[in-house]
Scaffold this motif. Structure first.
Motif, PDB file in Angstrom:
ATOM      1  N   ILE A 138       0.786  -1.234   0.000  1.00 17.56           N
ATOM      2  CA  ILE A 138       0.000   0.000   0.000  1.00 17.56           C
ATOM      3  C   ILE A 138       0.822   1.291   0.000  1.00 17.56           C
ATOM      4  CG2 ILE A 138      -0.302   0.197   2.504  1.00 17.56           C
ATOM      5  CD1 ILE A 138      -3.076   0.632  -0.104  1.00 17.56           C
ATOM      6  N   GLN A 139       2.073   1.251   0.454  1.00 12.12           N
ATOM      7  CA  GLN A 139       2.833   2.492   0.580  1.00 12.12           C
ATOM      8  C   GLN A 139       3.668   2.757  -0.673  1.00 12.12           C
ATOM      9  OE1 GLN A 139       5.052   2.421   4.237  1.00 12.12           O
ATOM     10  NE2 GLN A 139       3.198   2.340   5.491  1.00 12.12           N
ATOM     11  N   HIS A 140       3.258   3.760  -1.419  1.00 13.33           N
ATOM     12  CA  HIS A 140       3.948   4.098  -2.666  1.00 13.33           C
ATOM     13  C   HIS A 140       5.387   4.535  -2.421  1.00 13.33           C
ATOM     14  CE1 HIS A 140       0.464   3.862  -5.440  1.00 13.33           C
ATOM     15  NE2 HIS A 140      -0.215   4.063  -4.317  1.00 13.33           N
ATOM     16  N   ASP A 141       5.626   5.304  -1.344  1.00 15.19           N
ATOM     17  CA  ASP A 141       6.992   5.766  -1.084  1.00 15.19           C
ATOM     18  C   ASP A 141       7.917   4.608  -0.752  1.00 15.19           C
ATOM     19  OD1 ASP A 141       5.617   5.409   1.328  1.00 15.19           O
ATOM     20  OD2 ASP A 141       6.736   6.973   2.375  1.00 15.19           O
ATOM     21  N   TYR A 142       7.433   3.633   0.017  1.00 14.50           N
ATOM     22  CA  TYR A 142       8.261   2.459   0.316  1.00 14.50           C
ATOM     23  C   TYR A 142       8.492   1.634  -0.955  1.00 14.50           C
ATOM     24  CZ  TYR A 142       9.718  -2.124   1.789  1.00 14.50           C
ATOM     25  OH  TYR A 142      10.416  -3.299   1.904  1.00 14.50           O
ATOM     26  N   ALA A 143       7.405   1.334  -1.657  1.00 12.45           N
ATOM     27  CA  ALA A 143       7.500   0.489  -2.855  1.00 12.45           C
ATOM     28  C   ALA A 143       8.434   1.098  -3.905  1.00 12.45           C
ATOM     29  CB  ALA A 143       6.122   0.247  -3.436  1.00 12.45           C
ATOM     30  N   SER A 144       8.475   2.423  -3.997  1.00 16.19           N
ATOM     31  CA  SER A 144       9.327   3.074  -4.999  1.00 16.19           C
ATOM     32  C   SER A 144      10.814   2.818  -4.740  1.00 16.19           C
ATOM     33  CB  SER A 144       9.052   4.576  -5.034  1.00 16.19           C
ATOM     34  OG  SER A 144       9.513   5.193  -3.838  1.00 16.19           O
ATOM     35  N   GLN A 145      11.161   2.404  -3.528  1.00 19.72           N
ATOM     36  CA  GLN A 145      12.558   2.127  -3.188  1.00 19.72           C
ATOM     37  C   GLN A 145      12.909   0.644  -3.292  1.00 19.72           C
ATOM     38  OE1 GLN A 145      13.734   4.188   0.477  1.00 19.72           O
ATOM     39  NE2 GLN A 145      11.841   5.374   0.263  1.00 19.72           N
ATOM     40  N   THR A 146      11.978  -0.135  -3.827  1.00 20.16           N
ATOM     41  CA  THR A 146      12.201  -1.574  -4.004  1.00 20.16           C
ATOM     42  C   THR A 146      12.310  -1.880  -5.496  1.00 20.16           C
ATOM     43  OG1 THR A 146       9.870  -2.218  -4.248  1.00 20.16           O
ATOM     44  CG2 THR A 146      10.720  -1.982  -1.976  1.00 20.16           C
ATOM     45  N   PRO A 147      12.722  -3.097  -5.847  1.00 16.76           N
ATOM     46  CA  PRO A 147      12.755  -3.458  -7.264  1.00 16.76           C
ATOM     47  C   PRO A 147      11.369  -3.422  -7.927  1.00 16.76           C
ATOM     48  CG  PRO A 147      14.084  -4.995  -5.991  1.00 16.76           C
ATOM     49  CD  PRO A 147      13.356  -4.126  -5.003  1.00 16.76           C
ATOM     50  N   PHE A 148      10.298  -3.482  -7.130  1.00 17.20           N
ATOM     51  CA  PHE A 148       8.948  -3.444  -7.703  1.00 17.20           C
ATOM     52  C   PHE A 148       8.583  -2.049  -8.203  1.00 17.20           C
ATOM     53  CE2 PHE A 148       8.611  -6.889  -4.449  1.00 17.20           C
ATOM     54  CZ  PHE A 148       8.503  -7.947  -5.339  1.00 17.20           C
ATOM     55  N   GLN A 149       9.105  -1.024  -7.585  1.00 15.18           N
ATOM     56  CA  GLN A 149       8.890   0.381  -7.940  1.00 15.18           C
ATOM     57  C   GLN A 149       7.509   0.929  -7.564  1.00 15.18           C
ATOM     58  OE1 GLN A 149      11.351   2.616  -9.261  1.00 15.18           O
ATOM     59  NE2 GLN A 149      12.492   0.890  -8.432  1.00 15.18           N
ATOM     60  N   LYS A 150       6.533   0.058  -7.374  1.00 22.44           N
ATOM     61  CA  LYS A 150       5.196   0.509  -6.966  1.00 22.44           C
ATOM     62  C   LYS A 150       4.509  -0.610  -6.191  1.00 22.44           C
ATOM     63  CE  LYS A 150       3.703  -0.286 -11.717  1.00 22.44           C
ATOM     64  NZ  LYS A 150       3.083   0.280 -12.879  1.00 22.44           N
ATOM     65  N   PRO A 151       3.451  -0.278  -5.451  1.00 20.10           N
ATOM     66  CA  PRO A 151       2.786  -1.291  -4.626  1.00 20.10           C
ATOM     67  C   PRO A 151       2.243  -2.454  -5.460  1.00 20.10           C
ATOM     68  CG  PRO A 151       2.059   0.900  -3.982  1.00 20.10           C
ATOM     69  CD  PRO A 151       2.855   1.056  -5.247  1.00 20.10           C
ATOM     70  N   ILE A 152       2.313  -3.637  -4.839  1.00 19.59           N
ATOM     71  CA  ILE A 152       1.829  -4.849  -5.497  1.00 19.59           C
ATOM     72  C   ILE A 152       0.563  -5.348  -4.809  1.00 19.59           C
ATOM     73  CG2 ILE A 152       4.136  -5.471  -6.267  1.00 19.59           C
ATOM     74  CD1 ILE A 152       4.198  -7.623  -4.075  1.00 19.59           C
ATOM     75  N   VAL A 153      -0.192  -6.137  -5.538  1.00 20.17           N
ATOM     76  CA  VAL A 153      -1.404  -6.755  -5.000  1.00 20.17           C
ATOM     77  C   VAL A 153      -0.972  -7.941  -4.138  1.00 20.17           C
ATOM     78  CG1 VAL A 153      -3.540  -7.968  -5.613  1.00 20.17           C
ATOM     79  CG2 VAL A 153      -2.734  -6.030  -7.012  1.00 20.17           C
ATOM     80  N   PRO A 154      -1.522  -8.058  -2.922  1.00 18.75           N
ATOM     81  CA  PRO A 154      -1.163  -9.216  -2.082  1.00 18.75           C
ATOM     82  C   PRO A 154      -1.462 -10.532  -2.800  1.00 18.75           C
ATOM     83  CG  PRO A 154      -2.397  -7.584  -0.820  1.00 18.75           C
ATOM     84  CD  PRO A 154      -2.452  -7.151  -2.251  1.00 18.75           C
ATOM     85  N   GLN A 155      -0.513 -11.429  -2.745  1.00 21.05           N
ATOM     86  CA  GLN A 155      -0.661 -12.707  -3.448  1.00 21.05           C
ATOM     87  C   GLN A 155      -1.832 -13.520  -2.906  1.00 21.05           C
ATOM     88  OE1 GLN A 155       2.172 -11.443  -2.188  1.00 21.05           O
ATOM     89  NE2 GLN A 155       3.612 -11.305  -3.894  1.00 21.05           N
ATOM     90  N   ILE A 156      -2.067 -13.459  -1.619  1.00 16.67           N
ATOM     91  CA  ILE A 156      -3.185 -14.217  -1.060  1.00 16.67           C
ATOM     92  C   ILE A 156      -4.519 -13.621  -1.515  1.00 16.67           C
ATOM     93  CG2 ILE A 156      -3.385 -13.024   1.151  1.00 16.67           C
ATOM     94  CD1 ILE A 156      -3.500 -16.824   0.671  1.00 16.67           C
ATOM     95  N   MET A 157      -4.528 -12.347  -1.838  1.00 16.79           N
ATOM     96  CA  MET A 157      -5.734 -11.731  -2.402  1.00 16.79           C
ATOM     97  C   MET A 157      -6.010 -12.285  -3.801  1.00 16.79           C
ATOM     98  SD  MET A 157      -6.484  -7.700  -2.748  1.00 16.79           S
ATOM     99  CE  MET A 157      -7.707  -7.115  -3.884  1.00 16.79           C
ATOM    100  N   ILE A 158      -4.956 -12.489  -4.575  1.00 18.83           N
ATOM    101  CA  ILE A 158      -5.100 -13.106  -5.900  1.00 18.83           C
ATOM    102  C   ILE A 158      -5.644 -14.525  -5.737  1.00 18.83           C
ATOM    103  CG2 ILE A 158      -3.857 -13.919  -7.943  1.00 18.83           C
ATOM    104  CD1 ILE A 158      -1.904 -11.525  -7.465  1.00 18.83           C
ATOM    105  N   THR A 159      -5.113 -15.241  -4.745  1.00 17.96           N
ATOM    106  CA  THR A 159      -5.618 -16.584  -4.467  1.00 17.96           C
ATOM    107  C   THR A 159      -7.101 -16.529  -4.111  1.00 17.96           C
ATOM    108  OG1 THR A 159      -3.427 -17.250  -3.694  1.00 17.96           O
ATOM    109  CG2 THR A 159      -5.276 -18.658  -3.060  1.00 17.96           C
ATOM    110  N   GLY A 160      -7.501 -15.528  -3.358  1.00 21.85           N
ATOM    111  CA  GLY A 160      -8.912 -15.356  -3.010  1.00 21.85           C
ATOM    112  C   GLY A 160      -9.787 -15.130  -4.231  1.00 21.85           C
ATOM    113  N   ILE A 161      -9.290 -14.395  -5.202  1.00 20.56           N
ATOM    114  CA  ILE A 161     -10.037 -14.177  -6.447  1.00 20.56           C
ATOM    115  C   ILE A 161     -10.206 -15.506  -7.183  1.00 20.56           C
ATOM    116  CG2 ILE A 161      -9.967 -13.040  -8.701  1.00 20.56           C
ATOM    117  CD1 ILE A 161      -8.449 -10.710  -7.227  1.00 20.56           C
ATOM    118  N   ILE A 162      -9.158 -16.318  -7.164  1.00 26.36           N
ATOM    119  CA  ILE A 162      -9.209 -17.637  -7.806  1.00 26.36           C
ATOM    120  C   ILE A 162     -10.242 -18.521  -7.107  1.00 26.36           C
ATOM    121  CG2 ILE A 162      -7.905 -19.772  -8.169  1.00 26.36           C
ATOM    122  CD1 ILE A 162      -5.412 -17.916  -8.607  1.00 26.36           C
TER     123      ILE A 162
END
Length: 159
Positions: free
Chosen positions: A47-71
């Motif tokens: 959820i934190q854009h400032d934190y995510a921007s300092q990681t290799p992802f560059q922006k916030p990601i969707v929680p993987q368990i949330m994707i599993t929930g959609i499945i």
């Protein structure tokens, strides 16, 4: 209330190997915030854009368990549908799905075992750019044929 007919998913004898289902869902902040509030998950990468921007992802990601929930929701709603339950899963997330992305899921029936009342789905999910963000298999116990528990009067048999 007891006479109300329940809509159940497809029985195992009506499902064939090779059947496919495709669904697309756009991920909005609303869904992510609901998930994070429900689970009390405070991981800044979600959820934190400032934190995510300092990681290799560059922006916030969707929680993987949330994707599993959609499945799992798609399994409960569509294939095989209401009354089914997941008995095993093997899912990986080769790339992240980012906020505001679209997730297109393809489900394919690969195993139908009537004797064990078991079916297996292969799952592949891609983002809006065609990158695979989730893949794996899920074992399912499809809905059982229900036995009547009440006489035509609407009362339970043992009452």
């Amino acid at each position: 209330m007891f006479n109300k007919k329940r809509r159940l998913g497809r029985k195992i004898d009506s499902i064939k190997v090779g059947e496919k289902l495709e669904l697309t869902k756009k991920i909005e902040d609303k869904e992510i915030l609901l998930y994070l509030g429900l689970t009390d998950d405070a991981n800044p990468i979600f959820i934190q854009h400032d934190y995510a921007s300092q990681t290799p992802f560059q922006k916030p990601i969707v929680p993987q368990i949330m994707i599993t929930g959609i499945i799992t929701s798609a399994i409960s709603k569509y294939l095989p549908g209401p009354g089914s339950t997941i008995v095993n899963q093997n899912i990986s997330f080769p790339k992240p799905l980012f906020h505001y992305g679209s997730l297109t899921l393809l489900f394919e029936t690969t195993v139908v075992n009537e004797e064990d009342h078991y079916l297996e789905l292969k799952i592949e999910g891609k983002d809006e750019f065609g990158s695979v963000v989730v893949e794996g298999t899920i074992g399912i116990c499809p809905p059982y044929e229900l036995k009547p528990i009440a006489y035509n009067s609407g009362a339970f048999e043992n009452f």
